[in-house]
Each structure stands twice: as C-alpha cells, then as structure tokens.
Design an enzyme around this catalytic site. Structure first.
Site, mmCIF file in Angstrom:
data_model
loop_
_atom_site.group_PDB
_atom_site.id
_atom_site.type_symbol
_atom_site.label_atom_id
_atom_site.label_comp_id
_atom_site.label_asym_id
_atom_site.label_seq_id
_atom_site.Cartn_x
_atom_site.Cartn_y
_atom_site.Cartn_z
ATOM 1 N N ALA A 98 27.195 -27.461 22.731
ATOM 2 C CA ALA A 98 27.361 -28.913 22.860
ATOM 3 C C ALA A 98 26.078 -29.636 22.458
ATOM 4 C CB ALA A 98 27.757 -29.277 24.283
ATOM 5 N N PHE B 66 27.611 -21.789 29.538
ATOM 6 C CA PHE B 66 27.128 -21.440 28.198
ATOM 7 C C PHE B 66 27.422 -22.542 27.187
ATOM 8 C CE2 PHE B 66 30.789 -20.595 25.479
ATOM 9 C CZ PHE B 66 31.823 -20.590 26.400
ATOM 10 N N LYS B 67 28.349 -23.422 27.535
ATOM 11 C CA LYS B 67 28.751 -24.447 26.582
ATOM 12 C C LYS B 67 27.638 -25.452 26.310
ATOM 13 C CE LYS B 67 33.704 -24.044 26.998
ATOM 14 N NZ LYS B 67 34.004 -23.227 28.194
ATOM 15 N N ASP B 68 26.607 -25.461 27.180
ATOM 16 C CA ASP B 68 25.468 -26.338 26.926
ATOM 17 C C ASP B 68 24.825 -26.041 25.578
ATOM 18 O OD1 ASP B 68 25.399 -27.987 29.219
ATOM 19 O OD2 ASP B 68 24.600 -26.337 30.409
#
Ligand SMILES: *Cc1c(COP(=O)(O)O)cnc(C)c1O
Length: 438
Positions: free
Chosen positions: A111, A106-108
């Site tokens: 970021a 999910f950090k995509d």
C-alpha cells in the site's frame, strides 16, 4: 518493461499506465512482459547488501524510467521503514513477521509503495486520481493509512458489513479527509465485483480517473517480493540453500509475489498456499476443476475469498499446466477449530502468539513437511498480521498475553470518528452514488 493484459497479450502498457489503471480495460490483470533474472552471485551475496539496495535491484527493472531512480530510492526507504524479523519456532520451522508496519499487516508494504508511486504520477498528470478498493479487512486500513492526505489522490474503500474485525473497521473509518469508507451489505466478493464493474463502466470513467489499490495493481503486488528476499538474507548460513514458504492466502497476491521472486532467481524450493475453508484452490489442485463456492465467513476474515483474482497470474506463470504447478505448489485448507486449536498449542509449547491467518500458514507448512517427511530445509510461514488485530477471535485466556505495539496504543487512544456510508451490494446503487457526489 511493458505490461500486458492476461486477457489480451497484445494490449501493452507502461508501468505508469498499469499503476494508474489497475486493471486492463479488457478486464485482464497486468503481467510484466518478462521476468528479469538476478545473477546467482547477487543472490549468494544478499547478506552483504542493505535492504534498500536489495529492494532497488528487485524492483528497478519493473519501473525503469517511469520514475527517476532517486525517487524510487525514496519510495523504497519510506516503504521499508519497519523490520521484517525472521524467528525460529522449532526444528526447521521459522516465522517471517510481516506485521511491524503502521497498520500491523503485510499490506502496509504494497500500500505504501503504491501510494508513493501514485503520488508521483498524479503530480505529473496534474489531476486527481481516485483509488477504488475492495477490502476483506486489512487492505482497507493499509491503503487508508498509506494514502491519507496525499495530495491529488482520493480513496474510496468498500468493505463488507460484518465481514471485518472492529479494529480493522476503525482503521478504515477513522481517518476521513480524502478517505471515504463504504460499508457494503454483502461479502468481500460482492465488494470486489462492484469495484470491477465500476472500472468497466463508461459513465464512471468519464467522471473519474480511477485506479485500484487491490493486490491486482502491479504497484502493490510487485513490492511484496521484497520480503521474500529479506527472509533469504536472514536465513542464508550455508550455501546453497532452498527455502520452503507457506503463505496464508486469500486473493493470492502475496504468494504470487513470492513466485515472482522465485522466477527472478531466489532459491525457493516449494510454496504452500494455506487457506481457510474458502478452499477453491486446494480443490482445484486436487480435481483440476475451478469451481468457487459462495464465501463462508471464518475467523481469518482477510482470507474469506472464494474467487482469488491473482490466481490467473499464478496459472499463467506455470503455463496453465497442472503438472508444472503441482511441482511447485501444494494447497491445504483448515477450519476455524483447527486454527484456534493451533493458536493455543503454539502458545503453550513455544510461547509464540499466532494470529488466525499466520496460524493457517503454520498449519499448512506443518502438514506439508509431515507429508514429505522433511525436517532439514529451512521452512518459513508468513505471519501476515499482528494477533491484536483479531482479538475478538483469540481465546479469551490468551488475550491478555498479547502485547499491543506502541503505534497501536496511540491509534486506539484517538477517538473513532466512524466516517462511513452504508450501501447495498447492488452495483447500480454504488454507481449512482459515484455519479452524484460532488
Ligand atoms: C490480505 C491478507 C491475507 C491474504 O493475502 P492475499 O495476498 O490476498 O492472498 C492474509 N493474511 C492477512 C492478515 C491479510 O490481511
């Protein structure tokens, strides 16, 4: 919209400054001065809007004129360029899959959004911005990918030696160019504390224009609200409904973004913060004592955090009032044994493959629903990473059932250049390295 520091409400800065500095010079996290409310009419009509329009409505008030609307629109399109499917598992339990992005976590979302904002600001400033980031695993890969080859930006990633999976390590160390990977002989909390010290160090700040890409940065934190709205958009059948969310939590940025979405008007009845045995918050909710223990390693390594930065935001959102917080949040911890066992059971019963983090999200949701005997409200756990990222931890007989994504196959076939620098967990060693390079 201005942002103030949680350590001094009088230190107000713009979105641009909040993104560029990450953390306030006084060491406090930035918080928007107000939380705009979306109209109930808009919320009920969510399915009628496309995802980009929804994202614009959600994020625009936090950026306002710092970035032209047309440019924000481009950023949103670049960020939400993969799917966020919501799937029913059984009864009222659903999974929101957040792992269809380029580095499979999910950090995509955060970021990418932040990289694009920073790109805009660094061009405007005409100078190189250095992103300093500590990672417990997935942030590093997402940030490396999101910022790779962005002009005017260099990225320094600190990750704990032996604290991350081999695929995560490859994602961090294989890009090179403007991405610098530092392997720290310590745990995630060491990495995070080194980064925080660097931000407050005068000499380091004289040399660099530093910012952080951890979830403390508002440029990364706020766009995580998007997929809570997108989940609601997919589930809304009968009006009015209220959702229950279980979020596998480490630094508590993801769940805190969900809480912001709720404050903006998204109908969320309750949150469950599901953790591994690094259980500072479950213990805090019980005992009212905030007492982090040393970090313990688990198979859900992205959550091996015992002093979650974003909890200060949550505490503030609920007016530092335990009664108010408990009305909206429960928190449970689970062991590695429980995590592995549920991964097997879920595959056997529902043919659904969990990764260790999502497994904890599911366990927390199930425990809460059992406790309150709720089988009707739509309940969602977030699957925060693709199981293939944690192959080493998946029971061997299940490994071959995991289907790699196309993106990953391409990645795995590139050779691992392994560009990393090893340092001890001593801040002064890190500081000297920063001051001596080029
Ligand atoms: C980072 C991460 C988490 C924890 O998210 P926080 O916002 O830090 O609470 C959970 N699962 C995975 C897979 C992660 O990478």
């Amino acid at each position: 919209m201005l942002y103030y520091s949680l350590k001094n409400y009088k230190n107000l800065v713009s979105f641009e400054d909040a993104v560029l500095t990450g953390l306030s010079p006084d060491g406090g996290l930035y918080m928007p001065e107000c939380i705009p409310k979306l109209s109930p009419k808009f919320i009920h009509k969510l399915p009628a809007y496309d995802i980009y329009t929804i994202a614009m409505f959600v994020i625009k008030p936090y950026i306002e004129k710092c970035i032209p609307e047309k440019y924000i629109d481009n950023i949103i399109h670049d960020t939400l360029n993969f799917s966020f499917p919501l799937k029913k598992i059984h009864d009222n339990i659903h999974v929101l899959e957040l792992f269809h992005g380029p580095t499979l976590s999910f950090k995509d979302v955060g970021a990418k959004f932040m990289a694009e904002c920073l790109n805009f600001f660094s061009e405007k400033l005409g100078k190189t911005v250095t992103v300093l980031v500590a990672t417990s695993g997935d942030t590093g890969g997402a940030v490396a990918k999101g910022f790779h080859k962005k002009p005017g930006i260099e990225v320094i990633i600190l990750y704990p030696y032996n604290g991350i999976s081999s695929l995560q390590k490859k994602q961090i160390t294989s890009l090179g160019d403007n991405i610098f990977a530092l392997e720290i002989d310590g745990d995630f909390d060491d990495c995070q504390s080194m980064v925080k010290k660097a931000f407050l160090d005068k000499k380091v700040n004289d040399k660099y224009t530093l910012t952080s890409a951890n979830s403390i940065n508002v440029g990364r934190w706020l766009p995580q609200m998007f997929y809570y709205f997108l989940a609601y958009r997919q589930i809304i059948e009968k009006n009015p409904i209220e959702l229950i969310f279980s979020v596998p939590s480490g630094n508590f940025g993801n769940i805190c973004a969900g809480m912001m979405a709720e404050k903006m008007g998204l109908p969320i009845k309750f949150f469950i913060a599901s953790t591994n045995i690094n259980d500072t918050i479950p213990r805090f909710l019980k005992s009212e004592k905030y007492h982090p223990f040393p970090v313990k390693k688990t198979i859900s390594n992205a959550m091996d955090i015992s002093n979650p930065s974003n909890f200060s935001r949550i505490w503030y959102l609920y007016k530092k009032n335990m009664f108010q917080l408990r009305k909206k949040l429960s928190s449970y911890k689970f062991t590695d044994e429980e995590t592995l066992s549920i991964i097997k059971i879920m595959w056997k019963k529902y043919k659904y493959m969990l990764d260790p983090h999502g497994a904890i999200g599911y366990l927390g949701l199930r425990q809460y629903l059992q406790e309150i005997n709720n089988t009707s409200d739509p309940a969602i756990f977030l699957e925060t990473a693709h199981p293939i990222k944690f192959l080493d931890h998946i029971p061997s007989f299940l490994r071959k059932k995991i289907v790699p994504t196309q993106e990953l196959e391409i990645f795995l076939n590139t050779k691992n250049t392994n560009k990393k620098i090893s340092l001890s967990n001593n801040f002064h060693v890190f500081k000297d390295w920063l001051l001596e390079r080029k």
